[in-house]
Design an enzyme around this catalytic site. Structure first.
Site, PDB file in Angstrom:
ATOM      1  N   HIS A 132       0.827  -1.205   0.000  1.00  0.00           N
ATOM      2  CA  HIS A 132       0.000   0.000   0.000  1.00  0.00           C
ATOM      3  C   HIS A 132       0.863   1.257   0.000  1.00  0.00           C
ATOM      4  O   HIS A 132       2.073   1.195   0.201  1.00  0.00           O
ATOM      5  CB  HIS A 132      -0.972   0.021   1.195  1.00  0.00           C
TER       6      HIS A 132
ATOM      7  N   GLU B 104      -3.711   4.054   2.344  1.00  0.00           N
ATOM      8  CA  GLU B 104      -3.860   4.374   3.760  1.00  0.00           C
ATOM      9  C   GLU B 104      -3.832   5.895   3.901  1.00  0.00           C
ATOM     10  O   GLU B 104      -3.039   6.573   3.228  1.00  0.00           O
ATOM     11  CB  GLU B 104      -2.697   3.757   4.559  1.00  0.00           C
TER      12      GLU B 104
END
Lengths: 134, 134
Positions: free
Chosen positions: B79, B130
């Site tokens: 991520h 995120e």
């Protein structure tokens, strides 16, 4: 050896939609599309305060991004690019340590007009790593 | 809305080997492993001059990294984390734009002791995003 993270590249199935999402929904500074025929990609750079996101879209029949998008139709994170001072010294040290350089092993000129090399993902935790001399 | 790239996370099958590679072969500054039981991961932060790489390794039976490593046994980029000033305002704006927030939709405390949220990869070009409030 490695310095700054120059950019994170994300392959996208719709360059216009992805650019609009980063500009309008995420509120980032998004550049104009640039064709990079030597690399088989059209790129859009997103300027963050400390680094860049590079959106990648296939250009031409032999684009290296095409297979990636076939496997990942929604897109996905394609590579990270680390800056180095001396790309040939970096390459030679990495080869001594058993890392494989993709392609001819000689630097090409990248999207920023500077020499770049790509390292084999299998040698770096499944991560395609680009090195760029700055 | 989004500010700095806080980190890029790379899931790795061998945390010690990956740490040694970044430290010894790539010459980066590599921290000590930290267990994050609330997130089911052990993390190692690599400090680059402008951002961080977060190496992720599964911790516990229900680690969210386990399935990723089953699918990607060599590891891979997991991520990207963007900083925001106000995570609840960011979440609400993203939800208005149709983006899905993972889990309960409420921020959890992340590896840096700050509130974080994860956004659905399908809504962001196959990229797990995120958000971290700084």
């Amino acid at each position: 050896m490695i310095g700054r993270l120059n950019h994170v590249a994300i392959a996208v199935p719709d360059l216009e939609a992805a650019s609009a999402q980063y500009r309008d929904t995420l509120g980032a500074t998004v550049g104009a599309p640039q064709d990079e025929p030597d690399h088989g990609v059209t790129v859009v750079f997103i300027e963050l305060p400390n680094t860049k996101i590079e959106l990648l879209y296939p250009l031409g029949e032999d684009s290296p991004i095409k297979g990636f998008l076939d496997k990942n139709p929604s897109g996905g994170i394609h590579h990270v690019c680390y800056e180095v001072d001396d790309i040939l010294a970096a390459r030679d040290k990495l080869k001594e340590n058993g890392a494989r350089v993709l392609g001819s092993g000689e630097p090409k000129i990248g999207a920023h007009g500077k020499p770049v090399l790509f390292l084999h993902p299998k040698d770096f935790n499944g991560t395609l790593v680009e090195l760029e001399q700055v």
